[in-house]
Design a protein around this motif. Structure first.
Motif, PDB file in Angstrom:
ATOM      1  N   ILE A   6      -9.607 -18.252 -29.624  1.00 36.42           N
ATOM      2  CA  ILE A   6      -9.193 -18.665 -28.325  1.00 36.42           C
ATOM      3  C   ILE A   6      -8.331 -17.646 -27.790  1.00 36.42           C
ATOM      4  O   ILE A   6      -7.311 -17.303 -28.232  1.00 36.42           O
ATOM      5  CB  ILE A   6      -8.582 -20.253 -28.297  1.00 36.42           C
ATOM      6  CG1 ILE A   6      -9.510 -21.291 -29.116  1.00 36.42           C
ATOM      7  CG2 ILE A   6      -8.108 -20.640 -26.991  1.00 36.42           C
ATOM      8  CD1 ILE A   6      -9.024 -22.516 -29.370  1.00 36.42           C
ATOM      9  N   LYS A   7      -8.579 -17.304 -26.508  1.00 40.10           N
ATOM     10  CA  LYS A   7      -8.001 -16.198 -25.928  1.00 40.10           C
ATOM     11  C   LYS A   7      -6.820 -16.646 -24.869  1.00 40.10           C
ATOM     12  O   LYS A   7      -7.350 -17.118 -23.769  1.00 40.10           O
ATOM     13  CB  LYS A   7      -8.647 -15.217 -25.184  1.00 40.10           C
ATOM     14  CG  LYS A   7      -9.682 -14.407 -26.521  1.00 40.10           C
ATOM     15  CD  LYS A   7     -10.565 -13.142 -26.077  1.00 40.10           C
ATOM     16  CE  LYS A   7     -11.215 -12.598 -27.112  1.00 40.10           C
ATOM     17  NZ  LYS A   7     -12.380 -11.770 -26.574  1.00 40.10           N
ATOM     18  N   PRO A   8      -5.782 -16.939 -24.960  1.00 44.18           N
ATOM     19  CA  PRO A   8      -4.822 -17.616 -24.117  1.00 44.18           C
ATOM     20  C   PRO A   8      -4.368 -16.471 -23.005  1.00 44.18           C
ATOM     21  O   PRO A   8      -4.066 -15.323 -23.337  1.00 44.18           O
ATOM     22  CB  PRO A   8      -3.622 -18.267 -24.934  1.00 44.18           C
ATOM     23  CG  PRO A   8      -3.501 -17.242 -26.223  1.00 44.18           C
ATOM     24  CD  PRO A   8      -4.936 -16.531 -26.199  1.00 44.18           C
ATOM     25  N   LEU A   9      -3.830 -16.969 -21.893  1.00 44.82           N
ATOM     26  CA  LEU A   9      -3.107 -16.467 -20.931  1.00 44.82           C
ATOM     27  C   LEU A   9      -1.665 -17.018 -21.106  1.00 44.82           C
ATOM     28  O   LEU A   9      -1.352 -18.217 -21.024  1.00 44.82           O
ATOM     29  CB  LEU A   9      -3.691 -16.764 -19.688  1.00 44.82           C
ATOM     30  CG  LEU A   9      -2.661 -16.378 -18.453  1.00 44.82           C
ATOM     31  CD1 LEU A   9      -2.412 -14.635 -18.113  1.00 44.82           C
ATOM     32  CD2 LEU A   9      -3.172 -16.749 -17.011  1.00 44.82           C
ATOM     33  N   ILE A  10      -0.546 -16.236 -21.083  1.00 43.49           N
ATOM     34  CA  ILE A  10       0.790 -16.661 -21.189  1.00 43.49           C
ATOM     35  C   ILE A  10       1.381 -16.332 -20.003  1.00 43.49           C
ATOM     36  O   ILE A  10       1.398 -15.286 -19.251  1.00 43.49           O
ATOM     37  CB  ILE A  10       1.517 -15.717 -22.317  1.00 43.49           C
ATOM     38  CG1 ILE A  10       0.947 -15.722 -23.715  1.00 43.49           C
ATOM     39  CG2 ILE A  10       3.047 -16.084 -22.364  1.00 43.49           C
ATOM     40  CD1 ILE A  10       1.516 -14.797 -24.820  1.00 43.49           C
ATOM     41  N   LEU A  11       1.938 -17.288 -19.273  1.00 42.63           N
ATOM     42  CA  LEU A  11       2.768 -17.324 -18.173  1.00 42.63           C
ATOM     43  C   LEU A  11       4.276 -17.097 -18.533  1.00 42.63           C
ATOM     44  O   LEU A  11       4.885 -18.191 -18.805  1.00 42.63           O
ATOM     45  CB  LEU A  11       2.422 -18.266 -17.280  1.00 42.63           C
ATOM     46  CG  LEU A  11       0.966 -18.603 -16.741  1.00 42.63           C
ATOM     47  CD1 LEU A  11       0.592 -19.699 -15.825  1.00 42.63           C
ATOM     48  CD2 LEU A  11       0.280 -17.465 -15.995  1.00 42.63           C
ATOM     49  N   GLU A  12       4.823 -15.910 -18.195  1.00 38.13           N
ATOM     50  CA  GLU A  12       6.334 -15.971 -18.463  1.00 38.13           C
ATOM     51  C   GLU A  12       7.082 -15.741 -17.243  1.00 38.13           C
ATOM     52  O   GLU A  12       6.827 -14.967 -16.349  1.00 38.13           O
ATOM     53  CB  GLU A  12       6.541 -14.677 -19.365  1.00 38.13           C
ATOM     54  CG  GLU A  12       7.987 -14.352 -19.544  1.00 38.13           C
ATOM     55  CD  GLU A  12       9.248 -15.312 -20.115  1.00 38.13           C
ATOM     56  OE1 GLU A  12       8.717 -16.218 -20.740  1.00 38.13           O
ATOM     57  OE2 GLU A  12      10.056 -15.421 -19.384  1.00 38.13           O
ATOM     58  N   LEU A  28       2.566 -21.738  -9.408  1.00 41.22           N
ATOM     59  CA  LEU A  28       3.712 -20.606  -9.743  1.00 41.22           C
ATOM     60  C   LEU A  28       4.496 -20.720  -8.366  1.00 41.22           C
ATOM     61  O   LEU A  28       4.219 -21.133  -7.371  1.00 41.22           O
ATOM     62  CB  LEU A  28       3.124 -19.437 -10.066  1.00 41.22           C
ATOM     63  CG  LEU A  28       1.993 -19.310 -11.159  1.00 41.22           C
ATOM     64  CD1 LEU A  28       1.827 -17.675 -11.320  1.00 41.22           C
ATOM     65  CD2 LEU A  28       2.510 -19.771 -12.355  1.00 41.22           C
ATOM     66  N   LYS A  29       5.738 -20.273  -8.527  1.00 41.90           N
ATOM     67  CA  LYS A  29       6.763 -20.179  -7.564  1.00 41.90           C
ATOM     68  C   LYS A  29       6.511 -19.391  -6.335  1.00 41.90           C
ATOM     69  O   LYS A  29       6.787 -19.631  -5.077  1.00 41.90           O
ATOM     70  CB  LYS A  29       8.053 -19.694  -8.146  1.00 41.90           C
ATOM     71  CG  LYS A  29       9.253 -19.952  -7.368  1.00 41.90           C
ATOM     72  CD  LYS A  29      10.601 -19.418  -7.923  1.00 41.90           C
ATOM     73  CE  LYS A  29      11.651 -19.618  -7.165  1.00 41.90           C
ATOM     74  NZ  LYS A  29      13.073 -18.793  -7.432  1.00 41.90           N
ATOM     75  N   ASP A  30       5.461 -18.256  -6.806  1.00 44.21           N
ATOM     76  CA  ASP A  30       4.910 -17.279  -5.692  1.00 44.21           C
ATOM     77  C   ASP A  30       3.832 -17.944  -4.904  1.00 44.21           C
ATOM     78  O   ASP A  30       3.227 -17.017  -4.124  1.00 44.21           O
ATOM     79  CB  ASP A  30       4.776 -15.826  -6.247  1.00 44.21           C
ATOM     80  CG  ASP A  30       3.869 -15.930  -7.309  1.00 44.21           C
ATOM     81  OD1 ASP A  30       3.006 -16.853  -7.256  1.00 44.21           O
ATOM     82  OD2 ASP A  30       3.395 -14.750  -7.725  1.00 44.21           O
ATOM     83  N   GLY A  31       3.478 -19.108  -5.211  1.00 44.46           N
ATOM     84  CA  GLY A  31       2.419 -19.609  -4.393  1.00 44.46           C
ATOM     85  C   GLY A  31       0.940 -19.581  -5.286  1.00 44.46           C
ATOM     86  O   GLY A  31       0.096 -20.317  -4.882  1.00 44.46           O
ATOM     87  N   GLN A  32       0.983 -18.813  -6.029  1.00 45.35           N
ATOM     88  CA  GLN A  32      -0.259 -18.735  -6.992  1.00 45.35           C
ATOM     89  C   GLN A  32      -0.902 -19.832  -7.648  1.00 45.35           C
ATOM     90  O   GLN A  32       0.241 -20.563  -8.095  1.00 45.35           O
ATOM     91  CB  GLN A  32      -0.251 -17.360  -7.939  1.00 45.35           C
ATOM     92  CG  GLN A  32      -0.548 -15.889  -7.437  1.00 45.35           C
ATOM     93  CD  GLN A  32      -0.498 -14.977  -8.499  1.00 45.35           C
ATOM     94  OE1 GLN A  32      -1.421 -14.827  -9.096  1.00 45.35           O
ATOM     95  NE2 GLN A  32       0.560 -14.393  -8.681  1.00 45.35           N
ATOM     96  N   VAL A  33      -2.084 -19.933  -7.899  1.00 46.82           N
ATOM     97  CA  VAL A  33      -2.263 -21.106  -8.594  1.00 46.82           C
ATOM     98  C   VAL A  33      -3.344 -20.619  -9.637  1.00 46.82           C
ATOM     99  O   VAL A  33      -4.374 -19.789  -9.511  1.00 46.82           O
ATOM    100  CB  VAL A  33      -3.369 -22.100  -7.838  1.00 46.82           C
ATOM    101  CG1 VAL A  33      -3.840 -23.331  -8.493  1.00 46.82           C
ATOM    102  CG2 VAL A  33      -2.483 -22.769  -6.547  1.00 46.82           C
ATOM    103  N   VAL A  34      -2.986 -21.218 -10.839  1.00 46.66           N
ATOM    104  CA  VAL A  34      -3.879 -20.926 -12.158  1.00 46.66           C
ATOM    105  C   VAL A  34      -4.474 -22.017 -12.631  1.00 46.66           C
ATOM    106  O   VAL A  34      -3.794 -23.050 -12.749  1.00 46.66           O
ATOM    107  CB  VAL A  34      -2.938 -20.215 -13.404  1.00 46.66           C
ATOM    108  CG1 VAL A  34      -3.791 -19.879 -14.330  1.00 46.66           C
ATOM    109  CG2 VAL A  34      -2.306 -18.915 -12.725  1.00 46.66           C
TER     110      VAL A  34
END
Ligand SMILES: Cc1cc2nc3c(=O)[nH]c(=O)nc-3n(C[C@H](O)[C@H](O)[C@H](O)COP(=O)(O)OP(=O)(O)OC[C@H]3O[C@@H](n4cnc5c(N)ncnc54)[C@H](O)[C@@H]3O)c2cc1C
Length: 431
Positions: free
Chosen positions: A25-31, A247-253
């Motif tokens: 499973i290939k995850p994306l980490i949001l830091e 996300l704080k900058d308005g992006q949506v994942v």
């Protein structure tokens, strides 16, 4: 492929990523910050012209979850192993707690009998107690603090001060009066009675980012995982695809499943679609670790590190060109200014003959005010399990209910548990 996002790029998040990747499973980490590592970190300091740690970290041979994240090459390149248990305590004269490398577990008894502050009778009392823990003859001490528990088992003040307290402060960042005995019992078993290698002290050869974090990032990126920096998560919303992560900058994942690998206090700041577990984490309290990196004209320390007795200072590490001094459970110094702290450190180093004068060339003081949660008897109520009340959202982090104190090992274990839970979710017949 099912999508998984890990929120938080500390050891727990990185461990979860490594384990997910091992399962395909290939995850994306949001830091949220500009680098991975969280509380296991370092930064460049121009006065020292090198990377300094936010605080010296040591690992132990019993950190099997942590060590399993690295290849043997990475371990050889990044860690220095002190094979036999050897800790020097200073009170001007040195006491050495030293277990020979062979004859495990008898070598532990040899260490006790050789340890100078203890009389023969003290060593016998400690040995009997350890043997009873080893043989599971000691009942689970739930709800008791370590001081009460040790006294119940014949450990006198000298044993507590010279043998047990340094271990409690070092591993739990709190005092015997506050520390939960069930967690401490687990520590004794993990360190002394898993294998002979468990007592090995493992010291990073380089700064924490280089030794601990970059190798994990290498593993993750080369296996197809991703990490996004300056990505602070503020809100999760349920959607027909799983979750929208704001996300704080308005992006949506978006993601089908999420591992929230942030500390309890950071979790409270994220707006969630529903309650994740029956208690909130606000009941957890936190404890400070104070670190002072000190470049002096001359110092005398042959060993990698020494512990101090009867001193506000707990550990002094030899970093080659400078010293790193650590005060654990340091809430009493939170409000002191740099000059007061520096004077205190200098006077303790002078008293213990580590330095000969107060000729300081540079210094850096770091107060990590929420270094660890306090593993007291209350903490158990607020430590949440990885599986939450919200299907698809999992928790990880050193504060979750691993049974370990706030350590790298606890964080690594929590990451593995969360990754296993996601794998199980994805492999249920109806998903
Ligand atoms: C000074 C000091 C000395 C220590 N010494 C030792 C030691 O000797 N041995 C040992 O085993 N342990 C030690 N520890 C404890 C160890 O560092 C921690 O237990 C471990 O790093 C915790 O990892 P974690 O991933 O659970 O949490 P963290 O490291 O706190 O990681 C959480 C991550 O989540 C990120 N985050 C938070 N909120 C958000 C958000 N909204 N969106 C996106 N990202 C977010 C943070 O930026 C952080 O990177 C020490 C800790 C300190 C501070």
């Amino acid at each position: 492929m099912k999508k998984t996002v890990i929120i938080g790029g500390g050891v727990a998040g990185l461990s979860a990523a490594v384990h997910l990747l091992r399962k395909g499973i290939k995850p994306l980490i949001l830091e949220s910050t500009k680098k991975a590592g969280g509380r296991t970190t370092s930064f460049f300091d121009p006065d020292f012209n090198s990377y300094l740690d936010n605080g010296q970290h040591i690992l132990m041979g019993c950190y099997k979850e942590t060590l399993s994240l690295y290849t043997q090459n990475q371990i050889d390149e990044n860690f220095h192993l002190q094979k036999s248990l050897r800790i020097i305590y200073s009170e001007k004269k040195r006491f050495e707690l030293h277990a020979p490398e062979y004859f495990y577990p008898l070598n532990l008894a040899i260490a006790l009998f050789r340890y100078k502050p203890l009389s023969f009778i003290d060593a016998v009392a400690a040995g009997i107690f350890m043997k009873r823990v080893f043989l599971n003859l000691v009942k689970n001490p739930s709800g008791k603090n370590v001081l009460v528990w040790l006294k119940e088992h014949g450990q006198n003040n000298k044993l507590i001060t010279y043998l047990w307290e340094p271990l409690i402060i070092g591993a739990m960042n709190t005092t015997p009066e506050k520390a939960d005995a069930a967690i401490f019992k687990r520590i004794i078993k993990e360190i002394f009675f898993t294998s002979n290698f468990s007592t090995t002290i493992i010291i990073p050869k380089h700064d924490l980012l280089t030794s601990l974090i970059l190798p994990l990032l290498d593993t993750i990126i080369s296996a197809g995982g991703q990490i996004s920096y300056s990505a602070q998560v503020t809100k999760l919303i349920k959607s027909d695809r799983g979750f929208d992560i704001l996300l704080k900058d308005g992006q949506v994942v978006n993601s089908e499943s999420i591992i929230m690998a942030v500390p309890g206090h950071a979790l409270e700041k994220i707006e969630l679609p529903e309650k994740l577990h029956s208690e909130n984490t606000r009941g957890l309290t936190y404890s400070t670790i104070l670190s002072v990196h000190l470049k002096v004209r001359e110092f005398h320390l042959k060993e990698d590190f020494v512990g101090f007795h009867n001193s506000p200072v707990h550990w002094v590490f030899n970093k080659g060109s400078y010293l790193s001094v650590v005060i654990s459970d340091a809430d009493d110094y939170k409000e002191n200014d740099d000059k007061e702290i520096l004077n205190l450190i200098i006077s303790e180093l002078l008293k213990n003959d580590i330095i000969v004068d107060n000729n300081v060339l540079s210094y850096r003081i770091i107060k990590e005010k929420r270094a660890t949660f306090v593993p007291d008897c209350n903490s158990l109520r607020y430590r949440a399990s990885s599986k939450t009340l919200s299907p698809g959202i999992y928790l990880a982090g050193d504060w979750t209910d691993t049974g370990l104190p706030a350590t790298i090992e606890g964080a690594a274990l929590s990451g593995r548990i969360a990754a296993d839970a996601i794998y199980e979710q994805f492999n249920q017949p109806n998903t």
